[in-house]
Scaffold this active site. Sequence first.
Site, PDB file in Angstrom:
ATOM      1  N   ALA A  38     -25.881 -35.897  -3.160  1.00  0.00           N
ATOM      2  CA  ALA A  38     -25.738 -37.034  -4.027  1.00  0.00           C
ATOM      3  C   ALA A  38     -24.969 -38.034  -3.383  1.00  0.00           C
ATOM      4  O   ALA A  38     -25.068 -39.414  -3.746  1.00  0.00           O
ATOM      5  CB  ALA A  38     -24.870 -36.482  -5.173  1.00  0.00           C
ATOM      6  N   THR A 142     -14.823 -25.418  -4.749  1.00  0.00           N
ATOM      7  CA  THR A 142     -14.560 -24.243  -4.622  1.00  0.00           C
ATOM      8  C   THR A 142     -14.831 -23.163  -5.725  1.00  0.00           C
ATOM      9  O   THR A 142     -14.821 -23.438  -6.899  1.00  0.00           O
ATOM     10  CB  THR A 142     -12.707 -24.212  -4.599  1.00  0.00           C
ATOM     11  OG1 THR A 142     -12.271 -22.835  -4.715  1.00  0.00           O
ATOM     12  CG2 THR A 142     -12.360 -25.054  -6.058  1.00  0.00           C
ATOM     13  N   ASP A 144     -13.140 -20.926  -6.679  1.00  0.00           N
ATOM     14  CA  ASP A 144     -12.013 -20.549  -7.839  1.00  0.00           C
ATOM     15  C   ASP A 144     -11.809 -20.928  -9.115  1.00  0.00           C
ATOM     16  O   ASP A 144     -11.171 -20.535  -9.945  1.00  0.00           O
ATOM     17  CB  ASP A 144     -10.734 -20.491  -6.798  1.00  0.00           C
ATOM     18  CG  ASP A 144     -10.729 -19.549  -5.510  1.00  0.00           C
ATOM     19  OD1 ASP A 144     -11.591 -18.867  -5.447  1.00  0.00           O
ATOM     20  OD2 ASP A 144      -9.605 -19.661  -4.940  1.00  0.00           O
ATOM     21  N   ASP A 146      -9.856 -23.379  -9.704  1.00  0.00           N
ATOM     22  CA  ASP A 146      -8.378 -23.482  -9.977  1.00  0.00           C
ATOM     23  C   ASP A 146      -7.923 -24.963  -9.829  1.00  0.00           C
ATOM     24  O   ASP A 146      -6.799 -25.036  -9.263  1.00  0.00           O
ATOM     25  CB  ASP A 146      -7.729 -22.355  -8.942  1.00  0.00           C
ATOM     26  CG  ASP A 146      -7.965 -22.819  -7.350  1.00  0.00           C
ATOM     27  OD1 ASP A 146      -8.866 -23.611  -7.334  1.00  0.00           O
ATOM     28  OD2 ASP A 146      -7.287 -22.362  -6.587  1.00  0.00           O
ATOM     29  N   GLU A 204     -14.355  -2.915 -18.572  1.00  0.00           N
ATOM     30  CA  GLU A 204     -13.174  -1.889 -19.370  1.00  0.00           C
ATOM     31  C   GLU A 204     -12.045  -2.835 -19.255  1.00  0.00           C
ATOM     32  O   GLU A 204     -11.441  -2.725 -20.250  1.00  0.00           O
ATOM     33  CB  GLU A 204     -12.970  -0.580 -18.824  1.00  0.00           C
ATOM     34  CG  GLU A 204     -14.253   0.431 -19.611  1.00  0.00           C
ATOM     35  CD  GLU A 204     -15.745  -0.046 -19.305  1.00  0.00           C
ATOM     36  OE1 GLU A 204     -16.122  -0.233 -18.102  1.00  0.00           O
ATOM     37  OE2 GLU A 204     -16.601   0.001 -20.393  1.00  0.00           O
ATOM     38  N   ARG A 264     -13.955   4.847  -7.234  1.00  0.00           N
ATOM     39  CA  ARG A 264     -14.705   4.449  -5.864  1.00  0.00           C
ATOM     40  C   ARG A 264     -14.071   2.832  -5.920  1.00  0.00           C
ATOM     41  O   ARG A 264     -13.936   2.191  -6.914  1.00  0.00           O
ATOM     42  CB  ARG A 264     -16.160   4.236  -6.027  1.00  0.00           C
ATOM     43  CG  ARG A 264     -16.501   5.760  -5.745  1.00  0.00           C
ATOM     44  CD  ARG A 264     -16.301   6.230  -4.306  1.00  0.00           C
ATOM     45  NE  ARG A 264     -17.046   7.493  -4.080  1.00  0.00           N
ATOM     46  CZ  ARG A 264     -16.374   8.811  -4.482  1.00  0.00           C
ATOM     47  NH1 ARG A 264     -15.322   8.671  -4.814  1.00  0.00           N
ATOM     48  NH2 ARG A 264     -17.024   9.627  -3.858  1.00  0.00           N
TER      49      ARG A 264
HETATM   50  O1  F6P Z   1     -10.533 -20.904  -1.931  1.00  0.00           O
HETATM   51  C1  F6P Z   1     -11.780 -19.869  -2.209  1.00  0.00           C
HETATM   52  C2  F6P Z   1     -11.417 -18.710  -1.619  1.00  0.00           C
HETATM   53  O2  F6P Z   1     -12.654 -18.053  -1.371  1.00  0.00           O
HETATM   54  C3  F6P Z   1     -10.335 -17.968  -2.302  1.00  0.00           C
HETATM   55  O3  F6P Z   1     -10.945 -17.210  -3.370  1.00  0.00           O
HETATM   56  C4  F6P Z   1      -9.944 -16.765  -0.991  1.00  0.00           C
HETATM   57  O4  F6P Z   1      -8.770 -16.374  -1.232  1.00  0.00           O
HETATM   58  C5  F6P Z   1     -10.108 -17.662   0.049  1.00  0.00           C
HETATM   59  O5  F6P Z   1     -10.965 -18.482  -0.100  1.00  0.00           O
HETATM   60  C6  F6P Z   1     -10.396 -16.963   1.461  1.00  0.00           C
HETATM   61  O6  F6P Z   1     -10.478 -17.653   2.421  1.00  0.00           O
HETATM   62  P1  F6P Z   1     -11.032 -17.447   3.844  1.00  0.00           P
HETATM   63  O7  F6P Z   1     -12.468 -17.677   3.883  1.00  0.00           O
HETATM   64  O8  F6P Z   1     -10.521 -18.563   4.848  1.00  0.00           O
HETATM   65  O9  F6P Z   1     -10.830 -16.134   4.139  1.00  0.00           O
END
Ligand code: F6P
Length: 340
Positions: A38, A142, A144, A146, A204, A264
């Site tokens: 894009a 990302t 996450d 966040d 759960e 597990r």
């Molecule tokens: O920032 C995204 C993320 O996938 C996080 O959820 C995770 O903690 C981190 O990156 C893992 O980073 P790397 O790929 O450098 O191990």
Amino acid sequence: MPDLYFKSSFTAMDQSPRKIGVLTSGGDSPGMNAALRAVVRSCAYHGLECVGIYRGYEGLREGDFKELDARSVKNIINRGGTFLKSARSKEFFTKEGRLQAFNHLKQASIDALVVIGGDGTFAGAAVFSKEFNFPIVGIPGTIDNDINGTDFTIGYDTALNTVVEAIDKIRDTANSHNRLFLVEVMGRDAGDIALNAGIGAGAEEILIPEEDLGKDRLLESLKRSKKSGKTSSIVVVSEGDQIGKNIFELAKFIEENLTEYEVRVTVLGHIQRGGAPSCYDRVLASRLGVGAVDALLRGEKNVMIGIVHNKVTSVPFEQAIKGENELDRELIRVADITSF
Ligand code: F6P
């Protein structure tokens, strides 16, 4: 600061940029390619030159650049990962590293940047943009979710779908063997993936870094659901959760205290970062990529383009990376009620 401060060709940066550099940085996420596409096509549409920068800030520091035109990004909207590759650059966080990067930009006559990544990417961009008075616009990429100032980040929706699909499969075998499964999902500081995928997969219990359930309450809850007639259980654990030393230690604790269940552990890991982006992520990436170039053309800088209430918006980098992840109480309540 004054020795690094560069003015000449950039004082006129109130004018529109003519050549835009684009990079992906930090952990990759599905949809980054769609965002690159894009940005590149927006540049072509507006008659601007576009330069791809490989390996995030590492490539910027080393001048690893490639001119891109509209056709350079064909057939990538459906591909996971990032064709420009990504890296977490330590060097860029030094003054020297940033000066090297700036010199490469100057040599290539690049007069604005679009950076696609997460909070680390924006922290680097904020420092660089101020240090050199250089226009940078960010796009949140990302899994996450966040980042403040956007309801969704690129890759999050795809990661949720990957997690739910995996847990659906785990549920089959958990049910056949009357077992309890702990499933670890990504999210270093944020429980968004765990909470939403947990609800979507019918877990759960959901353990997230924003809230400390405590081992004893977890045990009570699992005993209660066993008593109510459940024969297997799924507990989704965010990697950032602090309840146990680690998920294996937590599994041991549960097995010792809830002898009715065999426990597990499955750690989903980096499969959550790969795969073809969902339609939602492709559309989001396309909107934010177009929005980023529009923002630069409007003269905006030092901002991240996000999506809030389904409208493309922008917030200063400082706001995007600031603060704690907010916990959505309504989702917690829904998780509690629906797992009853
Ligand atoms: O920032 C995204 C993320 O996938 C996080 O959820 C995770 O903690 C981190 O990156 C893992 O980073 P790397 O790929 O450098 O191990």
